[in-house]
Enzyme design. Structure first.
Site, mmCIF file in Angstrom:
data_model
loop_
_atom_site.group_PDB
_atom_site.id
_atom_site.type_symbol
_atom_site.label_atom_id
_atom_site.label_comp_id
_atom_site.label_asym_id
_atom_site.label_seq_id
_atom_site.Cartn_x
_atom_site.Cartn_y
_atom_site.Cartn_z
ATOM 1 N N CYS A 75 -0.371 3.890 0.700
ATOM 2 C CA CYS A 75 0.104 4.366 -0.603
ATOM 3 C C CYS A 75 -0.463 5.756 -0.923
ATOM 4 O O CYS A 75 -0.012 6.725 -0.328
ATOM 5 C CB CYS A 75 -0.182 3.327 -1.673
ATOM 6 S SG CYS A 75 0.967 3.453 -3.042
ATOM 7 N N HIS A 164 0.796 -2.134 0.026
ATOM 8 C CA HIS A 164 -0.642 -2.444 0.045
ATOM 9 C C HIS A 164 -0.944 -3.677 0.900
ATOM 10 O O HIS A 164 -1.078 -4.778 0.363
ATOM 11 C CB HIS A 164 -1.132 -2.713 -1.386
ATOM 12 C CG HIS A 164 -1.209 -1.481 -2.224
ATOM 13 N ND1 HIS A 164 -2.377 -0.776 -2.399
ATOM 14 C CD2 HIS A 164 -0.251 -0.807 -2.899
ATOM 15 C CE1 HIS A 164 -2.141 0.278 -3.162
ATOM 16 N NE2 HIS A 164 -0.861 0.267 -3.484
ATOM 17 N N GLU A 166 -3.610 -4.580 2.067
ATOM 18 C CA GLU A 166 -4.948 -5.113 1.753
ATOM 19 C C GLU A 166 -4.910 -6.098 0.584
ATOM 20 O O GLU A 166 -5.907 -6.736 0.287
ATOM 21 C CB GLU A 166 -5.922 -3.954 1.472
ATOM 22 C CG GLU A 166 -5.757 -3.248 0.135
ATOM 23 C CD GLU A 166 -4.547 -2.306 0.067
ATOM 24 O OE1 GLU A 166 -3.748 -2.271 1.028
ATOM 25 O OE2 GLU A 166 -4.396 -1.636 -0.962
HETATM 26 N N1 GLN Z 1 1.317 6.860 -7.420
HETATM 27 C C1 GLN Z 1 0.095 7.090 -6.720
HETATM 28 C C2 GLN Z 1 -0.019 8.546 -6.248
HETATM 29 O O1 GLN Z 1 0.897 9.283 -6.380
HETATM 30 C C3 GLN Z 1 -0.060 6.157 -5.539
HETATM 31 C C4 GLN Z 1 -0.109 4.739 -6.011
HETATM 32 C C5 GLN Z 1 -0.912 3.828 -5.146
HETATM 33 O O2 GLN Z 1 -1.713 4.238 -4.285
HETATM 34 N N2 GLN Z 1 -0.768 2.539 -5.391
HETATM 35 O O3 GLN Z 1 -1.035 8.928 -5.756
#
Ligand code: GLN
Length: 181
Positions: A75, A164, A166
């Site tokens: 992410c 995610h 994890e």
């Molecule tokens: N929206 C976040 C970003 O732009 C990422 C979200 C996340 O890691 N769950 O960094």
């Protein structure tokens, strides 16, 4: 195996790595980065992580690390690894030939759980304000997709997931990363 522990859900990653059979070391400094052979960059807020990286003087060490050692970004971590980042645009380590659009699922799907296919078996994928990978470079391998977009990609020694892994009890995604080491 190191887990970048500046911000975000690094503790859950450490647990998942242990479940997948690896030892996890929290990385906050140049010294701890130098002590590991591979690194996980967790989810969280990529803009905040960028600030903390430069505050801790980790920017150049991370770029050097990624030039020879594997990094798995989830992410926000995926956003930091991608070459081009939009919506809004920001700098990145640019270690993988990917274009990503931040927060790209819109309000209604801001956070959601979906079932994706991983190597012929279903995988639960948790998306939290996730980016969408808009382009994968020719050297990239797509392992899983969601609504037609790649969500798990490797390129050389690096790997990204826009979800995610994890946060679920399924160790297969971490296991793929460990397998590549
Ligand atoms: N929206 C976040 C970003 O732009 C990422 C979200 C996340 O890691 N769950 O960094």
């Amino acid at each position: 195996m190191g887990v970048l522990a500046l911000q975000g859900d690094f503790a859950a990653h450490a647990q998942s790595l242990q479940q997948a059979g690896a030892e996890a070391v929290e990385v906050r400094t140049r010294e701890s980065l130098a002590s590991v052979d591979a690194l996980v960059m967790p989810g969280g807020e990529s803009t905040t992580m960028l600030k903390l990286m430069s505050y801790e003087n980790l920017w150049e060490p991370l770029q050097e690390f990624g030039a020879s050692k594997p990094i798995f970004g989830t992410c926000a971590g995926a956003i930091l690894l991608a070459k081009h980042v939009t919506s809004p645009s920001q700098i990145s380590l640019a270690l993988m030939d990917l274009d990503v659009e931040r927060n790209a699922y819109g309000r209604q799907l801001d956070s959601h759980i979906a079932q994706v296919d991983l190597e012929g078996a279903p995988l639960e994928a948790v998306f939290i304000r996730a980016p969408i990978i808009r382009r994968v470079g020719p050297a990239g391998k797509v392992w899983a997709t969601h609504r037609g977009d790649p969500v798990l990609v490797t390129e050389g020694k690096h790997m990204v997931a826009t979800f995610h892994p994890e946060l679920t009890c399924d160790p297969r995604v971490h296991a793929i990363f460990l397998r590549q080491l």
